[in-house]
Write a protein that holds these residues in place. Structure first.
Motif, mmCIF file in Angstrom:
data_model
loop_
_atom_site.group_PDB
_atom_site.id
_atom_site.type_symbol
_atom_site.label_atom_id
_atom_site.label_comp_id
_atom_site.label_asym_id
_atom_site.label_seq_id
_atom_site.Cartn_x
_atom_site.Cartn_y
_atom_site.Cartn_z
ATOM 1 N N VAL A 88 0.855 -1.182 0.000
ATOM 2 C CA VAL A 88 0.000 0.000 0.000
ATOM 3 C C VAL A 88 0.894 1.236 0.000
ATOM 4 O O VAL A 88 1.804 1.362 0.836
ATOM 5 N N GLY A 89 0.647 2.128 -0.914
ATOM 6 C CA GLY A 89 1.376 3.387 -0.963
ATOM 7 C C GLY A 89 0.410 4.549 -0.875
ATOM 8 O O GLY A 89 -0.567 4.606 -1.623
ATOM 9 N N ASP A 95 7.142 -0.810 -2.052
ATOM 10 C CA ASP A 95 7.993 -1.778 -2.736
ATOM 11 C C ASP A 95 8.037 -3.058 -1.912
ATOM 12 O O ASP A 95 7.352 -3.170 -0.899
ATOM 13 N N THR A 96 8.854 -4.021 -2.328
ATOM 14 C CA THR A 96 8.877 -5.321 -1.651
ATOM 15 C C THR A 96 9.417 -5.228 -0.224
ATOM 16 O O THR A 96 9.137 -6.092 0.610
ATOM 17 N N THR A 97 10.213 -4.203 0.072
ATOM 18 C CA THR A 97 10.727 -4.020 1.435
ATOM 19 C C THR A 97 9.832 -3.092 2.244
ATOM 20 O O THR A 97 9.420 -3.414 3.361
ATOM 21 N N ASN A 98 9.504 -1.945 1.677
ATOM 22 C CA ASN A 98 8.609 -0.989 2.327
ATOM 23 C C ASN A 98 7.200 -1.191 1.773
ATOM 24 O O ASN A 98 6.749 -0.454 0.893
ATOM 25 N N ARG A 99 6.528 -2.207 2.289
ATOM 26 C CA ARG A 99 5.223 -2.567 1.740
ATOM 27 C C ARG A 99 4.122 -1.595 2.130
ATOM 28 O O ARG A 99 3.065 -1.586 1.519
ATOM 29 N N LEU A 100 4.398 -0.787 3.147
ATOM 30 C CA LEU A 100 3.503 0.318 3.495
ATOM 31 C C LEU A 100 4.319 1.596 3.431
ATOM 32 O O LEU A 100 5.283 1.759 4.174
ATOM 33 N N THR A 101 3.951 2.485 2.536
ATOM 34 C CA THR A 101 4.659 3.750 2.373
ATOM 35 C C THR A 101 3.665 4.896 2.497
ATOM 36 O O THR A 101 2.630 4.882 1.836
ATOM 37 N N VAL A 102 3.985 5.855 3.350
ATOM 38 C CA VAL A 102 3.109 7.010 3.560
ATOM 39 C C VAL A 102 3.942 8.278 3.420
ATOM 40 O O VAL A 102 4.957 8.447 4.102
ATOM 41 N N ARG A 103 3.530 9.165 2.538
ATOM 42 C CA ARG A 103 4.175 10.470 2.412
ATOM 43 C C ARG A 103 3.154 11.529 2.782
ATOM 44 O O ARG A 103 2.166 11.742 2.067
ATOM 45 N N SER A 104 3.378 12.190 3.912
ATOM 46 C CA SER A 104 2.423 13.190 4.396
ATOM 47 C C SER A 104 3.087 14.031 5.471
ATOM 48 O O SER A 104 4.132 13.644 6.009
ATOM 49 N N PRO A 105 2.509 15.182 5.807
ATOM 50 C CA PRO A 105 3.076 16.021 6.873
ATOM 51 C C PRO A 105 3.047 15.335 8.232
ATOM 52 O O PRO A 105 3.878 15.636 9.092
ATOM 53 N N ALA A 106 2.108 14.437 8.454
ATOM 54 C CA ALA A 106 2.001 13.747 9.736
ATOM 55 C C ALA A 106 1.213 12.453 9.536
ATOM 56 O O ALA A 106 0.504 12.282 8.546
ATOM 57 N N THR A 107 1.371 11.537 10.475
ATOM 58 C CA THR A 107 0.637 10.278 10.465
ATOM 59 C C THR A 107 -0.005 10.089 11.828
ATOM 60 O O THR A 107 0.681 10.186 12.851
ATOM 61 N N LEU A 108 -1.300 9.838 11.862
ATOM 62 C CA LEU A 108 -2.025 9.700 13.120
ATOM 63 C C LEU A 108 -2.497 8.267 13.297
ATOM 64 O O LEU A 108 -3.134 7.685 12.422
#
Length: 314
Positions: A88-89, A95-108
């Motif tokens: 999930v991006g 990718d195969t190593t970072n299977r969850l990728t989040v690009r944002s100012p913050a994560t809650l």
């Protein structure tokens, strides 16, 4: 795309449907749905429109809160192992190593009625389960279980060389690392003081001791017994005090006062010959003190009125 249905395997149309409402029709439909078994019925522009699903379509059932799968003949809940995603991006590719990728100012990550845990699990003790903090993709700090089951905090100036700043023993909770004193003589600026190397209300007073000039016990020791009071300091200084009883003197005309000697056993032995001093307790009374020699150090004594040079005839 992202199909959502009000119900699955429904056979009776709703009396007053809402605009955009969708149902997955069952095997025995009635009313306006007759002849459309297995179809998707959508209420659009005040009429039912039907779509035949293809095998493998998935739909979210609002009534049950489950994913449903069309297997070619009927709708059924999607098995748990088929709900997993390879990655999930969010605003960035996974990718195969970072299977969850989040690009944002913050994560809650928040609770759902009570507490909330973020779990980072590793397969074995020698593996790593940690949080890595980077700057421009270069690691500078890491905390967690790095190659053991003890929690540690590491820092790096360049992402290549690392220093264990603080580590906690998983059995005792005791702290070690570059941020903690290495020994009692370690006074490096910025290091944390160990309880057994420093002093506070709990160990300032007690039994003093030292090793090659470095205190290994308390700073001040105080005590008393039948022979008087004593105070000992961590640097090796010892002070003993005692009030001697009065002694009668024999007065011979034209001669000096004379008296037998008193013996005082120190309340605590000295390690070397001490310096002795004293004072009389009345007017026109004199006291003479013999400094103990090396054979008198271990609880030996001094004599009173034996130093004739300190006396005057009265």
């Amino acid at each position: 795309m992202q199909l959502t249905v009000r119900s699955t395997n429904a056979n009776t149309p709703p009396v007053v449907p809402e605009q955009g409402e969708v149902h997955a029709v069952g095997a025995s439909p009635t009313g306006d749905w007759v002849g459309h078994a297995g179809d998707l019925a959508a209420w659009l522009d005040n009429a039912w429109h039907f779509v035949t699903p293809s095998s493998g379509w998935r739909a979210w059932d609002e009534s049950t809160g489950e994913f449903q799968l069309w297997d070619g003949t009927a709708w059924a809940p999607v098995p748990v192992n088929m709900q997993n995603l390879d990655g999930v991006g969010v605003s960035a590719p996974s990718d195969t190593t970072n299977r969850l990728t989040v690009r944002s100012p913050a994560t809650l990550l928040t609770h759902e009625g009570s507490g909330h845990q973020l779990k980072i699990n590793k397969a074995s003790s020698g593996d790593t389960a940690s949080l890595l903090f980077q700057s421009n993709w270069t690691g500078h700090a890491e905390m967690g279980l790095s190659g053991s089951t003890g929690f540690s905090i590491k820092v790096s100036p360049d992402g290549a060389s690392w220093t264990d700043a603080l580590s906690f023993d998983p059995n005792t909770g005791a702290a070690t690392g570059a941020a903690v004193q290495s020994d009692a003589s370690d006074t490096t600026a910025g290091r944390l003081m160990r309880a057994d190397f420093g002093y506070g209300p709990g160990n300032l007073l007690g039994s003093v001791s030292e090793n090659t000039g470095t205190p290994t016990g308390a700073v001040i020791e105080r005590g008393h017994n039948a022979n008087g009071e004593y105070v000992r300091f961590a640097d090796g200084t010892q002070i003993c005090t005692f009030t001697l009883p009065a002694v009668d003197c024999t007065n011979t005309e034209g001669a000096l006062f004379a008296s037998s000697a008193l013996t005082w056993d120190f309340p605590m032995a000295f390690a070397a010959t001490p310096c002795v001093s004293g004072s009389g307790g009345a007017v026109d009374r004199f006291i003479g003190l013999d400094t103990p020699d090396t054979t008198q150090v271990n609880c030996k004594v001094l004599s009173v009125l034996s130093d004739s040079s300190a006396l005057s005839a009265k």
